[in-house]
Design a protein around this motif. Sequence first.
Motif, short mmCIF file in Angstrom:
data_model
loop_
_atom_site.label_atom_id
_atom_site.label_comp_id
_atom_site.label_asym_id
_atom_site.label_seq_id
_atom_site.Cartn_x
_atom_site.Cartn_y
_atom_site.Cartn_z
N TYR A 1 0.82 -1.20 0.00
CA TYR A 1 0.00 0.00 0.00
C TYR A 1 0.86 1.25 0.00
CZ TYR A 1 0.86 -0.35 5.07
OH TYR A 1 1.43 -0.46 6.32
N LEU A 2 0.27 2.29 -0.55
CA LEU A 2 0.88 3.62 -0.57
C LEU A 2 0.19 4.47 0.48
CD1 LEU A 2 0.96 4.16 -4.45
CD2 LEU A 2 2.73 3.15 -3.00
N VAL A 3 0.96 5.30 1.16
CA VAL A 3 0.42 6.10 2.26
C VAL A 3 0.40 7.58 1.87
CG1 VAL A 3 0.68 6.75 4.67
CG2 VAL A 3 1.31 4.44 3.92
N ASP A 4 -0.80 8.13 1.78
CA ASP A 4 -1.01 9.56 1.51
C ASP A 4 -1.32 10.21 2.86
OD1 ASP A 4 -1.89 12.09 0.85
OD2 ASP A 4 -3.17 11.41 -0.79
N GLN A 5 -0.26 10.68 3.55
CA GLN A 5 -0.44 11.24 4.90
C GLN A 5 -1.33 12.47 4.94
OE1 GLN A 5 3.92 10.79 6.09
NE2 GLN A 5 2.83 10.53 8.03
N PRO A 6 -1.15 13.46 4.04
CA PRO A 6 -2.01 14.64 4.14
C PRO A 6 -3.51 14.32 4.04
CG PRO A 6 -0.17 15.06 2.65
CD PRO A 6 -0.14 13.60 2.99
N ARG A 7 -3.86 13.32 3.25
CA ARG A 7 -5.27 12.95 3.08
C ARG A 7 -5.70 11.80 3.99
NH1 ARG A 7 -3.30 14.37 -1.88
NH2 ARG A 7 -4.42 16.01 -2.97
N ARG A 8 -4.75 11.30 4.81
CA ARG A 8 -5.01 10.16 5.69
C ARG A 8 -5.69 9.04 4.93
NH1 ARG A 8 -3.90 10.51 10.80
NH2 ARG A 8 -5.51 9.07 11.49
N THR A 9 -5.06 8.69 3.80
CA THR A 9 -5.61 7.65 2.93
C THR A 9 -4.55 6.60 2.63
OG1 THR A 9 -7.12 9.23 1.92
CG2 THR A 9 -6.72 7.20 0.70
N VAL A 10 -4.95 5.34 2.71
CA VAL A 10 -4.12 4.20 2.36
C VAL A 10 -4.63 3.68 1.03
CG1 VAL A 10 -3.49 1.85 3.02
CG2 VAL A 10 -3.74 3.62 4.77
N HIS A 11 -3.74 3.56 0.05
CA HIS A 11 -4.11 3.08 -1.29
C HIS A 11 -3.53 1.68 -1.47
CE1 HIS A 11 -5.51 7.03 -2.60
NE2 HIS A 11 -4.47 7.52 -1.96
N LEU A 12 -4.39 0.67 -1.53
CA LEU A 12 -3.92 -0.70 -1.75
C LEU A 12 -3.55 -0.86 -3.22
CD1 LEU A 12 -6.42 -2.91 0.28
CD2 LEU A 12 -4.40 -1.67 1.06
N VAL A 13 -2.28 -1.19 -3.46
CA VAL A 13 -1.81 -1.37 -4.84
C VAL A 13 -1.62 -2.83 -5.19
CG1 VAL A 13 -0.76 0.91 -5.05
CG2 VAL A 13 0.60 -0.99 -4.16
N LEU A 14 -1.52 -3.69 -4.16
CA LEU A 14 -1.38 -5.12 -4.40
C LEU A 14 -1.95 -5.86 -3.21
CD1 LEU A 14 1.41 -7.19 -5.82
CD2 LEU A 14 0.90 -7.59 -3.43
N ALA A 15 -2.70 -6.89 -3.49
CA ALA A 15 -3.16 -7.83 -2.47
C ALA A 15 -3.07 -9.19 -3.12
CB ALA A 15 -4.59 -7.52 -2.04
N SER A 16 -2.36 -10.10 -2.48
CA SER A 16 -2.11 -11.40 -3.10
C SER A 16 -2.01 -12.48 -2.04
CB SER A 16 -0.81 -11.34 -3.92
OG SER A 16 -0.51 -12.60 -4.46
#
Length: 118
Positions: free
Chosen positions: A94-109
Amino acid sequence: MTPKRGDDVAPPPIGAEWRVRFATNEAAKGWGQLGAEAPGNTRRCFEALRRDPLSMADPERQHRLRGRLASGMLGGREYPQWEYEVTAGGRVRYLVDQPRRTVHLVLASTRHPRDTGA
């Protein structure tokens, strides 16, 4: 990814919780497979990411990737890239966008990615 009839409903974040989103269709599909294979561990992963995606409390399970995998691009922006070990082989990146407090899942396996060399 736009929700449609029959999709699971993700609870909205409250208080200090982080938003967790799918960055790719592949991550959404893999998340479903992880949930079917290891529902308890997948739930714990979701709760950990929702609570503190940057936690260093258990570095064997949750850690920032290093080398060429230390960051990832999304929407033309670069973010720190982390990994959560869901099962012995299953991973969530996952990528962490701290200013938006958002976690972006880029891979799940359900299988360990083969690109972990630094």
